[in-house]
Design a protein around this motif. Structure first.
Motif, mmCIF file in Angstrom:
data_model
loop_
_atom_site.group_PDB
_atom_site.id
_atom_site.type_symbol
_atom_site.label_atom_id
_atom_site.label_comp_id
_atom_site.label_asym_id
_atom_site.label_seq_id
_atom_site.Cartn_x
_atom_site.Cartn_y
_atom_site.Cartn_z
ATOM 1 N N TYR A 162 40.956 20.747 58.620
ATOM 2 C CA TYR A 162 39.642 20.417 58.084
ATOM 3 C C TYR A 162 39.700 20.357 56.555
ATOM 4 O O TYR A 162 39.146 19.439 55.934
ATOM 5 C CB TYR A 162 38.598 21.442 58.527
ATOM 6 C CG TYR A 162 37.249 21.218 57.886
ATOM 7 C CD1 TYR A 162 36.315 20.367 58.469
ATOM 8 C CD2 TYR A 162 36.914 21.819 56.671
ATOM 9 C CE1 TYR A 162 35.088 20.120 57.869
ATOM 10 C CE2 TYR A 162 35.689 21.582 56.059
ATOM 11 C CZ TYR A 162 34.785 20.729 56.666
ATOM 12 O OH TYR A 162 33.571 20.472 56.056
ATOM 13 N N LEU A 163 40.361 21.329 55.946
ATOM 14 C CA LEU A 163 40.426 21.385 54.478
ATOM 15 C C LEU A 163 41.232 20.227 53.912
ATOM 16 O O LEU A 163 40.919 19.710 52.829
ATOM 17 C CB LEU A 163 41.022 22.723 54.032
ATOM 18 C CG LEU A 163 40.180 23.960 54.402
ATOM 19 C CD1 LEU A 163 40.920 25.243 54.036
ATOM 20 C CD2 LEU A 163 38.820 23.912 53.718
ATOM 21 N N VAL A 164 42.269 19.783 54.628
ATOM 22 C CA VAL A 164 43.038 18.622 54.192
ATOM 23 C C VAL A 164 42.149 17.376 54.208
ATOM 24 O O VAL A 164 42.186 16.537 53.303
ATOM 25 C CB VAL A 164 44.276 18.421 55.089
ATOM 26 C CG1 VAL A 164 44.916 17.061 54.815
ATOM 27 C CG2 VAL A 164 45.282 19.542 54.867
ATOM 28 N N LYS A 165 41.347 17.281 55.238
ATOM 29 C CA LYS A 165 40.510 16.101 55.419
ATOM 30 C C LYS A 165 39.293 16.095 54.483
ATOM 31 O O LYS A 165 38.935 15.062 53.905
ATOM 32 C CB LYS A 165 40.050 16.020 56.873
ATOM 33 C CG LYS A 165 39.148 14.830 57.191
ATOM 34 C CD LYS A 165 38.894 14.732 58.694
ATOM 35 C CE LYS A 165 38.215 15.973 59.224
ATOM 36 N NZ LYS A 165 37.891 15.872 60.665
ATOM 37 N N ARG A 166 38.649 17.262 54.313
ATOM 38 C CA ARG A 166 37.380 17.311 53.577
ATOM 39 C C ARG A 166 37.479 17.951 52.200
ATOM 40 O O ARG A 166 36.522 17.920 51.429
ATOM 41 C CB ARG A 166 36.343 18.075 54.410
ATOM 42 C CG ARG A 166 36.044 17.457 55.774
ATOM 43 C CD ARG A 166 35.274 16.145 55.644
ATOM 44 N NE ARG A 166 34.002 16.370 54.989
ATOM 45 C CZ ARG A 166 32.866 16.676 55.629
ATOM 46 N NH1 ARG A 166 32.874 16.778 56.950
ATOM 47 N NH2 ARG A 166 31.738 16.849 54.969
ATOM 48 N N GLY A 167 38.602 18.552 51.880
ATOM 49 C CA GLY A 167 38.742 19.217 50.592
ATOM 50 C C GLY A 167 38.317 20.680 50.654
ATOM 51 O O GLY A 167 37.617 21.098 51.581
ATOM 52 N N ILE A 168 38.741 21.453 49.666
ATOM 53 C CA ILE A 168 38.452 22.891 49.644
ATOM 54 C C ILE A 168 37.221 23.147 48.777
ATOM 55 O O ILE A 168 37.233 22.848 47.573
ATOM 56 C CB ILE A 168 39.648 23.682 49.093
ATOM 57 C CG1 ILE A 168 40.886 23.453 49.961
ATOM 58 C CG2 ILE A 168 39.318 25.175 49.024
ATOM 59 C CD1 ILE A 168 42.146 24.127 49.417
ATOM 60 N N PRO A 169 36.154 23.701 49.346
ATOM 61 C CA PRO A 169 34.967 24.025 48.536
ATOM 62 C C PRO A 169 35.319 25.047 47.458
ATOM 63 O O PRO A 169 36.007 26.032 47.723
ATOM 64 C CB PRO A 169 33.987 24.619 49.556
ATOM 65 C CG PRO A 169 34.485 24.161 50.895
ATOM 66 C CD PRO A 169 35.968 24.046 50.767
ATOM 67 N N GLN A 170 34.844 24.815 46.229
ATOM 68 C CA GLN A 170 35.105 25.727 45.122
ATOM 69 C C GLN A 170 33.897 26.618 44.815
ATOM 70 O O GLN A 170 34.027 27.628 44.123
ATOM 71 C CB GLN A 170 35.480 24.928 43.871
ATOM 72 C CG GLN A 170 36.699 24.046 44.045
ATOM 73 C CD GLN A 170 37.945 24.845 44.391
ATOM 74 O OE1 GLN A 170 38.225 25.891 43.772
ATOM 75 N NE2 GLN A 170 38.699 24.387 45.383
ATOM 76 N N HIS A 171 32.739 26.237 45.314
ATOM 77 C CA HIS A 171 31.497 26.964 45.061
ATOM 78 C C HIS A 171 30.622 26.856 46.319
ATOM 79 O O HIS A 171 30.699 25.839 47.042
ATOM 80 C CB HIS A 171 30.765 26.359 43.852
ATOM 81 C CG HIS A 171 29.605 27.175 43.369
ATOM 82 N ND1 HIS A 171 28.374 27.151 43.981
ATOM 83 C CD2 HIS A 171 29.501 28.059 42.335
ATOM 84 C CE1 HIS A 171 27.553 27.982 43.342
ATOM 85 N NE2 HIS A 171 28.223 28.540 42.330
#
Length: 302
Positions: free
Chosen positions: A175-184
């Motif tokens: 999921y994180l690869v596909k959508r990116g890692i939330p920073q906030h």
């Protein structure tokens, strides 16, 4: 007047308390007809009607109200006295009925139950796991486990389990690869999430931080459920971000199926408490459990 059987008085009190023959019978493990017969005998001996009964309701008459008000404390004293005598046995006996949150039933009680029951083999433990807010004593439980903000002020509360717990946020690697890692936390408004909904229909918003840094959001949900197993499974399958008790997620994190995110926004809070009513004569099984928890706490502090 002939002496009134205590069992019939107790049957009347049970029905009066529940306002239902069926509910009182279920809780006492007898038939509704047996309670009805006990009430008939009692009313015949007293020569006065105590309950008004219809197909839909049971209400107290004026005589029934007066009798119930005087009888309830007396029956409580009798039950307490019997429990106190029973506590003098080599091992306390009876049933201990607890109402606890799901996380307590899954993560906190299991390591305690074996030690407690091995030390008290004559006690039967009944546990109901639910996350809704109910009056546990009115529902027939001896005690409840809740978090500090949900413990009634007139109750006695003692710690059970860890004194600090944490809410963490995680997602599957794919999921994180596909959508990116939330920073906030605000970034979650652009992500899919896995949300928990209680049986009363409420889906709580997600809270992050404290004081001036406090932030509450209601991110969009890909899955909403009232069972943590389904929620964790959905997160592992890459359907969205999940935020819940650390204890629930650690097995999946250790296995690499979930990755913790927003580490700076982990929420810590006090662990749960066992709470029960203050009364002169505590039931022997509850007293044994309270004593056990206090000994566990002393052992942990050494």
């Amino acid at each position: 007047m002939n002496e009134l059987p205590l069992a019939d008085l107790d049957a009347f009190a049970a029905v009066a308390r529940e306002r239902s023959f069926r509910t009182a019978a279920r809780k006492r493990g007898v038939s509704a007809s047996a309670l009805s017969e006990a009430l008939r005998r009692l009313e015949t001996k007293l020569g006065v009607r105590l309950l008004n009964r219809t197909t839909r309701s049971v209400t107290l008459t004026e005589a029934g109200t007066r009798l119930f008000e005087r009888l309830s404390p007396a029956l409580g004293e009798i039950a307490g006295a019997l429990d106190q005598v029973g506590s003098l046995r080599d091992s306390p006996a009876g049933t201990l009925r607890l109402n606890v949150p799901t996380v307590v039933a899954r993560e906190i009680l299991p390591p305690l139950v074996g030690r407690f029951l091995n030390a008290n083999p004559a006690i039967v433990l009944e546990v109901t796991a639910e996350d809704g807010l109910i009056d546990v004593l009115a529902a027939g439980f001896d005690a409840g486990v809740r978090y500090e903000e949900r413990v009634e002020r007139d109750m006695i509360a003692i710690p059970i389990g860890p004194r600090v717990q944490r809410y963490i946020t995680a997602a599957a690697p794919n999921y994180l690869v596909k959508r990116g890692i939330p920073q906030h936390p605000r970034d979650l408004l652009e992500h899919a999430t896995i949300r928990h909904r209680f049986l009363n229909g409420i889906a709580l918003a997600w809270e992050f931080g404290e004081g001036e840094e406090a932030l509450t959001i209601a991110p969009p949900a890909a899955v909403v459920a009232n069972t943590i197993d389904l929620e964790i499974g959905a997160a592992v399958d890459g359907l969205g971000v999940i935020r819940t008790f650390e204890e629930f997620l650690m097995p999946e994190i250790k296995a690499g199926r979930l990755v913790p995110i927003l580490d700076a926004w982990v929420t810590s809070f006090p662990g749960p408490f066992l709470y029960y009513a203050s009364r002169r004569h505590m039931p022997a099984p509850l007293r044994a459990f309270v004593d056990f928890l206090k000994s566990e706490q002393r052992r942990a502090e050494r």
